[in-house]
Design an enzyme around this catalytic site. Sequence first.
Site, PDB file in Angstrom:
ATOM      1  CG  HIS A 197      20.328  23.455  13.596  1.00 55.61           C
ATOM      2  ND1 HIS A 197      19.909  24.836  12.969  1.00 55.61           N
ATOM      3  CD2 HIS A 197      19.432  22.666  13.030  1.00 55.61           C
ATOM      4  CE1 HIS A 197      18.567  24.477  12.147  1.00 55.61           C
ATOM      5  NE2 HIS A 197      18.502  23.099  12.299  1.00 55.61           N
ATOM      6  CG  HIS A 210      14.478  21.400  15.367  1.00 50.99           C
ATOM      7  ND1 HIS A 210      15.493  21.936  16.196  1.00 50.99           N
ATOM      8  CD2 HIS A 210      14.952  21.256  14.199  1.00 50.99           C
ATOM      9  CE1 HIS A 210      16.722  22.078  15.289  1.00 50.99           C
ATOM     10  NE2 HIS A 210      16.323  21.860  14.009  1.00 50.99           N
TER      11      HIS A 210
END
Lengths: 328, 328
Positions: free
Chosen positions: A216, A56
């Site tokens: 994700h 991320h």
Amino acid sequence: MKKIINNISDVEREMLEGLVAAAPKKLVKLNGYNIVHRANLNRDKVALLSGGGSGHEPAHAGYVGFGMLDAAVAGPVFSSPNAGAIFKAIETVANPNGVLCIVKNYTGDILNFELAIEKARSIGIKVDHVIVADDVASQSTAVGRRGVAGTVLVHKIAGALAETGAPLERVKAIAQRTIDNVRSMGMAIRPCTVPATGVPNFELSDKEMEIGIGIHGEPGMRRERLTNADGITRKILNRILSHLEYAGREVVVMVNGMGATPFMELCIVNNFIKEYLYRNGVLDVYDTMIGNYMTSIDMAGFSITLLRLDDEIKMYYNAAVDTFALKK
Amino acid sequence: MKKIINNISDVEREMLEGLVAAAPKKLVKLNGYNIVHRANLNRDKVALLSGGGSGHEPAHAGYVGFGMLDAAVAGPVFSSPNAGAIFKAIETVANPNGVLCIVKNYTGDILNFELAIEKARSIGIKVDHVIVADDVASQSTAVGRRGVAGTVLVHKIAGALAETGAPLERVKAIAQRTIDNVRSMGMAIRPCTVPATGVPNFELSDKEMEIGIGIHGEPGMRRERLTNADGITRKILNRILSHLEYAGREVVVMVNGMGATPFMELCIVNNFIKEYLYRNGVLDVYDTMIGNYMTSIDMAGFSITLLRLDDEIKMYYNAAVDTFALKK
């Protein structure tokens, strides 16, 4: 899989070492752990810790520094750091003012942070946590709203208050109030590829997009025919606007790239937002952030985050910040 | 072609409008022109203007603001703005202190900037220009070194001096000295797609990369088998190091993403750089920038830029800057 990496098993460590190498006077990586903390930890304030799976970036290590986090702990790509690593991070930043952990709403993250917090408390460390849940796309799933790009604004607001020396209860309260006022939703036109698997997380034809993706690589709430930027943006804004009352409120807008989205496209998305919000009763777009703040490796797509402001949140939003990924 | 856009013919305008919408107190877009200038133009200093084809965002409009540019003029994607638009931009920022145009070394940009400058001079505007040529990959081609990511550092250094009220000759001189001290080279694992054509600029198999790519989707000096991040980085650094004498010098390193490269991969690239430079005699890596500074739409790849410092360049590198894409 085409990636600019070395060994797959070294991705997380080398990435954090490469970040710290770019700011060696400000950041330190703990030997043997994927934990990054401020080079000069201030023991006279509440310490802020965040973390979660890697992939991320720049979250969360890029937000370690004055006005945001004291440390970040990174797990493997898209997997929670284990409780032992989180405990080590808590121990590293702990001081008598206490530690606030900012956790994204995922089962693994919550489980491991809670285990680590329990262990830290058992040895007398003052520590608490909040759970960020801003993704309206997953509202009706079992886990509820996931924690996505809004997390960066929680770091920012709570981090600014923590710098003033406020007690843990107040820092936790403003973090929670930020969470209560922030909502996000994302989309993708191309999936991401996790280094360890080497294959895209989902497949999309040239005419399709995923609306309501997670960070994700989770596929979206639904697959739709790819429309134009204005149409996609309207759809996402409608969904966010239906989740909180924004009429008459000032907001901060974050247009967040998922990792492989050109700045050009993020600006085109932003071009639609302000007028549409005004037409829907928003009082003022106080500020707009455009960039890659909370990504999903090399996914092409974007998310929009809206933060409702009040006087205190606005003050801390405006406060100085000096991290690798965000400066004011 | 998958892109988050509306009409192809509106890409440049909507992108600039979307950027300005994010910073309406600081940036203005000229009606009918793809020109962005500071909302509050300071007439008591040399004005800095840059520009070129679109597709390199956040360059150049993202660098308009205190400490960098006064205005930026954007052409169509990967095409020079025409001389009329450049003239309009010069006219907009012109003041008795003069205007310095920072032009990248491409035939079209140089031709059109020179035409516009000639016209501006004919009506009494004081204006000069420098040509950035940092790309060592194209050294031996007819056009010579192209202007790539090093241009951002020229904006930064010359912009900082201009804020002090220094005369045009001195601002031009430090811009030129920055140009003389900056070198770059890039690579790609995936080509970019220009909206108007809809097809990738070149084709690469899963096992290939292009070394020495340009920022307009030009294929590289050569196609090679894709190796690991350290190997690619070493190759690029060797090439840059062979073009200037870096031994005993302090440098700023810029690891620049080409638009679709995850921050994760840029950090892994950076992790190799510092020690390798030290082993090759560089005295100190004074600072490192990692991010998307000068992109090629949605190309996946990166470039490395090395700027040799002297005391004056270092001072202006450190000076405050407040633009959308770069803050200090």
